[in-house]
Design an enzyme around this catalytic site. Structure first.
Site, PDB file in Angstrom:
ATOM      1  N   GLY A  39      -1.079   5.992   2.618  1.00 28.54           N
ATOM      2  CA  GLY A  39      -1.931   6.954   2.719  1.00 28.54           C
ATOM      3  C   GLY A  39      -2.850   6.704   3.829  1.00 28.54           C
ATOM      4  O   GLY A  39      -3.312   7.373   4.547  1.00 28.54           O
ATOM      5  N   ASP A  49       0.959  -1.239   0.108  1.00 31.33           N
ATOM      6  CA  ASP A  49       0.158   0.082   0.048  1.00 31.33           C
ATOM      7  C   ASP A  49       0.854   1.210   0.012  1.00 31.33           C
ATOM      8  O   ASP A  49       2.134   1.206   0.265  1.00 31.33           O
ATOM      9  CB  ASP A  49      -1.074  -0.054   1.177  1.00 31.33           C
ATOM     10  N   SER A  50       0.295   2.418  -0.483  1.00 31.70           N
ATOM     11  CA  SER A  50       1.035   3.726  -0.203  1.00 31.70           C
ATOM     12  C   SER A  50       1.548   4.442   0.833  1.00 31.70           C
ATOM     13  O   SER A  50       2.336   5.353   0.974  1.00 31.70           O
ATOM     14  CB  SER A  50       0.333   4.759  -1.301  1.00 31.70           C
ATOM     15  N   ASP A  85      -8.009  -7.801   0.709  1.00 34.64           N
ATOM     16  CA  ASP A  85      -7.075  -8.012   1.834  1.00 34.64           C
ATOM     17  C   ASP A  85      -7.875  -7.602   2.996  1.00 34.64           C
ATOM     18  O   ASP A  85      -8.659  -6.723   3.132  1.00 34.64           O
ATOM     19  CB  ASP A  85      -5.839  -6.906   1.458  1.00 34.64           C
ATOM     20  N   ASP A 133      -2.526   8.285  -1.679  1.00 33.82           N
ATOM     21  CA  ASP A 133      -4.015   8.811  -1.764  1.00 33.82           C
ATOM     22  C   ASP A 133      -4.332   9.417  -0.335  1.00 33.82           C
ATOM     23  O   ASP A 133      -3.686   9.155   0.546  1.00 33.82           O
ATOM     24  CB  ASP A 133      -5.190   7.997  -2.320  1.00 33.82           C
TER      25      ASP A 133
END
Length: 390
Positions: free
Chosen positions: A93, A90-91, A274, A144
């Protein structure tokens, strides 16, 4: 590199095959979450044995510890955690959003104090892409802003308004373009997914989706769900958004959810899921079975000789066969109740193995049902079985 083959459909439900740099993933798929580079309590070899095809790593936490330098030394996350199959990261965010008042969001990115040592940090779309490139994950997520369901402190705030959701969604779109530009500049050979935001507002979801499709990502995720909203609101967005995404690209529903959510999500056109629920619930004595959920801490299990789930073939329920033919493992509810009551480490380990096996096996059964053209019949039987109770 990413290639997605859509093999068959039934309504909105899809059976596919995702080819990534570290291997092939059959979809629909559940992805176990390894926040700090490990799926809690489970060895990598056991994950493979139970059918895990792809796992998650958490960019934010791995940036905090052990850091980019160590990740670069190991050539990425695969060698570091000894996992040879695909990884999605994931980023950061969502983790930044969860810091609440500890973070300050601007057009450029997010400033916050490290939850580890208090250092002042600045996470931007570009930095997120740089970290994920070092991690060498097969699927990279755009940076994001996760649009919350609730604004402000509990009991004194308010549900996010359409205006607030629009501001957040439009910022995420600008960050999506910046993520894509930096990903290309870095020459990352893996795949970057865009994330649909828009809160609980269907018109904003469609606006976000259409703008991301214009940017032409290899795959798309639906974010900003399971962030405190009532279940019926989550289901409304789940029914509205995923099937509108391009049919020739993989679709990922982030952070969801219960076994019922997964099966219903497949019916809505989702390919990838997930959630920390299998392992987190396991550590709290909450087990998933074919016939409903089981709370192993309940006194009624104190002398129960049955396995957790008599239909389950996991190591906790059925055990495994040694080279000399002897069976090891296969434990009673009474024993697992005892381990939990005594705080023994083996208890949550076995519970985690069981719950992950249940989730992964459920998705295998979903794929088989889609292959056979009987997904809706499977879905009905699944719900009837789960409602029966243990």
């Amino acid at each position: 590199m990413l290639n997605f083959d859509l093999l068959t459909t039934e309504g909105h439900a899809r059976r596919g095959r995702l080819t990534l740099n570290h291997g092939v993933v059959e979809t629909p798929i559940f992805m176990p979450v390894g926040t700090y580079g490990t799926v809690k309590g489970v060895m990598p070899r056991d994950l493979e044995t139970m059918g895990a095809q792809i796992i998650l790593g958490n960019t934010f936490h791995l940036w905090m510890r052990p850091g980019q330098d160590v990740m670069a030394q190991f050539g990425g996350l695969h060698r570091f955690e000894n996992w040879t199959r695909p990884i999605l990261t994931d980023s950061g965010g969502f983790q930044v959003w969860s810091l609440g008042e500890m973070r300050k969001i601007s057009e450029e990115g997010v400033r916050f104090a490290s939850p580890v040592n208090g250092d002042k940090l600045f996470l931007t779309p570009e930095v997120s892409m740089q970290i994920q490139t070092v991690l060498n994950s097969d699927i990279v997520m755009q940076f994001d802003e996760c649009t919350p369901y609730w604004q402000g402190a509990k009991n004194v705030g308010h549900i996010t308004t359409e205006k607030e959701a629009r501001v957040s969604m439009e910022l995420s779109l600008r960050w999506a373009a910046r993520s894509k530009a930096e990903f290309a500049r870095l020459g990352n050979p893996n795949a970057l997914f865009g994330i649909v935001q828009g809160g609980m507002f269907e018109s904003l979801r469609e606006e976000s989706l259409n703008a991301l499709v214009e940017l032409d990502f290899p795959g798309y995720a639906v974010g900003g769900v399971s962030v405190g909203e009532p279940k019926d609101e989550m289901l409304r967005i789940m029914n509205h958004t995923p099937h509108l995404l391009p049919a020739d690209k993989p679709r990922y529903l982030m952070g969801v959810g219960t076994p019922e959510d997964l099966v219903d999500g497949v019916a809505c056109g989702v390919d990838m899921f997930d959630c920390v629920m299998p392992t987190r619930n396991a550590r709290n004595g909450h087990l998933f079975t074919r016939y409903g959920d089981l709370k192993i801490r309940n006194a009624r299990h104190k002398a129960d000789e049955r396995p957790l789930d008599e239909t389950c073939s996991c190591q906790a329920c059925k055990g495994s066969t040694l080279p000399d033919g002897r069976v090891t493992g296969g434990f009673s509810r009474a024993y697992l109740h005892h381990l939990d009551r005594c705080g023994e480490m083996l208890g949550p380990m076995l519970a985690s193995i069981h719950n992950l096996h249940y989730y992964l096996n459920l998705m295998r059964e979903v794929r088989e049902a889609l292959d056979a053209g009987r997904f809706e019949a499977f879905r009905a039987q699944f719900k009837a079985d789960r409602a029966r109770g243990v």
